[in-house]
Design a protein around this motif. Sequence first.
Motif, PDB file in Angstrom:
ATOM      1  N   ARG A  39       0.836  -1.204   0.000  1.00  0.00           N
ATOM      2  CA  ARG A  39       0.000   0.000   0.000  1.00  0.00           C
ATOM      3  C   ARG A  39       0.877   1.262   0.000  1.00  0.00           C
ATOM      4  O   ARG A  39       0.745   2.146   0.841  1.00  0.00           O
ATOM      5  N   PHE A  40       1.768   1.328  -0.954  1.00  0.00           N
ATOM      6  CA  PHE A  40       2.760   2.391  -1.058  1.00  0.00           C
ATOM      7  C   PHE A  40       2.205   3.515  -1.922  1.00  0.00           C
ATOM      8  O   PHE A  40       1.924   3.330  -3.110  1.00  0.00           O
ATOM      9  N   ASN A  41       2.021   4.686  -1.326  1.00  0.00           N
ATOM     10  CA  ASN A  41       1.550   5.865  -2.047  1.00  0.00           C
ATOM     11  C   ASN A  41       2.702   6.409  -2.885  1.00  0.00           C
ATOM     12  O   ASN A  41       3.674   6.952  -2.363  1.00  0.00           O
ATOM     13  N   ILE A  42       2.566   6.281  -4.192  1.00  0.00           N
ATOM     14  CA  ILE A  42       3.690   6.560  -5.082  1.00  0.00           C
ATOM     15  C   ILE A  42       3.881   8.047  -5.342  1.00  0.00           C
ATOM     16  O   ILE A  42       4.891   8.475  -5.890  1.00  0.00           O
ATOM     17  N   GLY A  43       2.867   8.866  -4.978  1.00  0.00           N
ATOM     18  CA  GLY A  43       3.015  10.308  -5.132  1.00  0.00           C
ATOM     19  C   GLY A  43       2.348  10.873  -6.365  1.00  0.00           C
ATOM     20  O   GLY A  43       2.451  12.073  -6.631  1.00  0.00           O
ATOM     21  N   ASP A  44       1.659  10.045  -7.134  1.00  0.00           N
ATOM     22  CA  ASP A  44       0.931  10.501  -8.316  1.00  0.00           C
ATOM     23  C   ASP A  44      -0.561  10.311  -8.084  1.00  0.00           C
ATOM     24  O   ASP A  44      -0.977   9.625  -7.148  1.00  0.00           O
ATOM     25  N   ARG A  45      -1.360  10.892  -8.961  1.00  0.00           N
ATOM     26  CA  ARG A  45      -2.809  10.774  -8.854  1.00  0.00           C
ATOM     27  C   ARG A  45      -3.385  10.206 -10.142  1.00  0.00           C
ATOM     28  O   ARG A  45      -2.856  10.442 -11.228  1.00  0.00           O
ATOM     29  N   GLY A  46      -4.477   9.457  -9.991  1.00  0.00           N
ATOM     30  CA  GLY A  46      -5.094   8.869 -11.162  1.00  0.00           C
ATOM     31  C   GLY A  46      -6.413   8.220 -10.808  1.00  0.00           C
ATOM     32  O   GLY A  46      -6.923   8.350  -9.691  1.00  0.00           O
ATOM     33  N   LYS A  47      -6.967   7.516 -11.774  1.00  0.00           N
ATOM     34  CA  LYS A  47      -8.182   6.734 -11.550  1.00  0.00           C
ATOM     35  C   LYS A  47      -8.065   5.429 -12.312  1.00  0.00           C
ATOM     36  O   LYS A  47      -7.305   5.315 -13.284  1.00  0.00           O
ATOM     37  N   ILE A  48      -8.797   4.421 -11.858  1.00  0.00           N
ATOM     38  CA  ILE A  48      -8.775   3.104 -12.485  1.00  0.00           C
ATOM     39  C   ILE A  48     -10.130   2.830 -13.112  1.00  0.00           C
ATOM     40  O   ILE A  48     -11.171   3.007 -12.481  1.00  0.00           O
ATOM     41  N   VAL A  49     -10.101   2.396 -14.365  1.00  0.00           N
ATOM     42  CA  VAL A  49     -11.312   2.012 -15.086  1.00  0.00           C
ATOM     43  C   VAL A  49     -11.291   0.501 -15.260  1.00  0.00           C
ATOM     44  O   VAL A  49     -10.340  -0.055 -15.821  1.00  0.00           O
ATOM     45  N   SER A  50     -12.296  -0.167 -14.752  1.00  0.00           N
ATOM     46  CA  SER A  50     -12.371  -1.618 -14.865  1.00  0.00           C
ATOM     47  C   SER A  50     -13.567  -2.018 -15.720  1.00  0.00           C
ATOM     48  O   SER A  50     -14.521  -1.249 -15.877  1.00  0.00           O
ATOM     49  N   GLY A  51     -13.481  -3.223 -16.274  1.00  0.00           N
ATOM     50  CA  GLY A  51     -14.596  -3.737 -17.051  1.00  0.00           C
ATOM     51  C   GLY A  51     -14.720  -3.169 -18.442  1.00  0.00           C
ATOM     52  O   GLY A  51     -15.701  -3.436 -19.137  1.00  0.00           O
ATOM     53  N   ARG A  52     -13.748  -2.377 -18.887  1.00  0.00           N
ATOM     54  CA  ARG A  52     -13.813  -1.822 -20.238  1.00  0.00           C
ATOM     55  C   ARG A  52     -13.158  -2.795 -21.218  1.00  0.00           C
ATOM     56  O   ARG A  52     -12.020  -3.207 -21.017  1.00  0.00           O
ATOM     57  N   LYS A  53     -13.847  -3.156 -22.251  1.00  0.00           N
ATOM     58  CA  LYS A  53     -13.314  -4.066 -23.260  1.00  0.00           C
ATOM     59  C   LYS A  53     -12.435  -3.284 -24.230  1.00  0.00           C
ATOM     60  O   LYS A  53     -12.905  -2.371 -24.912  1.00  0.00           O
ATOM     61  N   CYS A  54     -11.162  -3.620 -24.265  1.00  0.00           N
ATOM     62  CA  CYS A  54     -10.219  -2.909 -25.126  1.00  0.00           C
ATOM     63  C   CYS A  54     -10.016  -3.701 -26.425  1.00  0.00           C
ATOM     64  O   CYS A  54      -9.931  -4.932 -26.408  1.00  0.00           O
ATOM     65  N   ALA A  55      -9.906  -2.995 -27.514  1.00  0.00           N
ATOM     66  CA  ALA A  55      -9.741  -3.638 -28.818  1.00  0.00           C
ATOM     67  C   ALA A  55      -8.427  -4.400 -28.934  1.00  0.00           C
ATOM     68  O   ALA A  55      -8.284  -5.266 -29.793  1.00  0.00           O
ATOM     69  N   CYS A  56      -7.470  -4.092 -28.052  1.00  0.00           N
ATOM     70  CA  CYS A  56      -6.183  -4.794 -28.102  1.00  0.00           C
ATOM     71  C   CYS A  56      -6.291  -6.206 -27.523  1.00  0.00           C
ATOM     72  O   CYS A  56      -5.376  -7.021 -27.680  1.00  0.00           O
ATOM     73  N   GLY A  57      -7.381  -6.502 -26.828  1.00  0.00           N
ATOM     74  CA  GLY A  57      -7.578  -7.815 -26.237  1.00  0.00           C
ATOM     75  C   GLY A  57      -7.136  -7.930 -24.798  1.00  0.00           C
ATOM     76  O   GLY A  57      -7.341  -8.962 -24.154  1.00  0.00           O
ATOM     77  N   ASN A  58      -6.546  -6.877 -24.248  1.00  0.00           N
ATOM     78  CA  ASN A  58      -6.080  -6.884 -22.863  1.00  0.00           C
ATOM     79  C   ASN A  58      -7.258  -6.568 -21.940  1.00  0.00           C
ATOM     80  O   ASN A  58      -7.890  -5.518 -22.067  1.00  0.00           O
TER      81      ASN A  58
END
Length: 318
Positions: free
Chosen positions: A265-284
């Motif tokens: 649980r190491f706070n790396i010092g950056d900010r962001g958001k996580i999107v889950s469940g999105r189907k990507c055309a790359c297959g990942n």
Amino acid sequence: MEKIKRMAKYAYRTVPLYANIAEKNNIEVEQLEFEQLPIMDKSHYLDCGMSVLSSEYIGKYLQRKLIWGRTSGSTGKFGEVYWDEIEMRKSLFSLWCYRRRYYNILASDRLCYFMTADMGETDSCETDNSMAFSRKCLYDGTLKESYLKIVEFNPVWMILQPSIAVMLCNIIQEYNLEIPPALRYIEFTGEYLEDGVRQKAKDVFRCTVANQYGAKEVNSIAFECPEGNLHCLSDNVFTEIVKKEGEYGDICVTTMKNRAMPLVRFNIGDRGKIVSGRKCACGNCNNILILEKGRNNDWIKLEDGSRIHAYAVMQVIH
């Protein structure tokens, strides 16, 4: 999630830093959910010496069999990083798989990159398939000479910080320099990647570019696919968003590979958001990490209007 819990329990059992925090705060790791464990940050690790190491790796540390490194110092102080060589290789495995899958880049391909300016008097260091340049060329007036060496080495790919890429683009345009004939891929890392910088590098170098987000403490956290999505490398790092303010929050990581110096649980010092469940055309199918514009080694503007790279100040302090 079970693997993550096991890593957390391992860290609190074998790492003095975590054991002391648990004792001080009356934490019973076995009885807490993972999300209830303390959030750590870089201040916890600075000047801690061997207490950041697992007791299971002290023997290798004393025998100098651990790989030692340090962070970039972007928070104002350098932090020490330790890796077991085999674990470090394992931590990079998925990144290399995606480099090959997405961009056909192999470990044997010729590479150029820039490293910290503590290489002694050496301006560059060459191996069979890579050439590293000291970042002191960013402020001592020898960037053009370094770039000419890059052209001569003729790499297939380069790893660049965005600000360094901008400087190289400016040198190329100012002196009408050629592009390495074999160059077909640039990987950005180390700073927030602006869209304008991305496009400028694509236009000047006429090659494919991608973003890789990571930290020396854990190595790669997320990697950009050809669709432009930054996919979390979940087999290497567990990534979570905490302390949300609106859409974004602090990025916390838990290593899955580094047992010599495990981070939980190491706070790396950056900010962001996580999107889950999105189907990507790359297959990942892995979660997608979206970064908020944050820390960036910006330019320093002088009174006469000229600019120098911020690394010049960092190197003086170093």
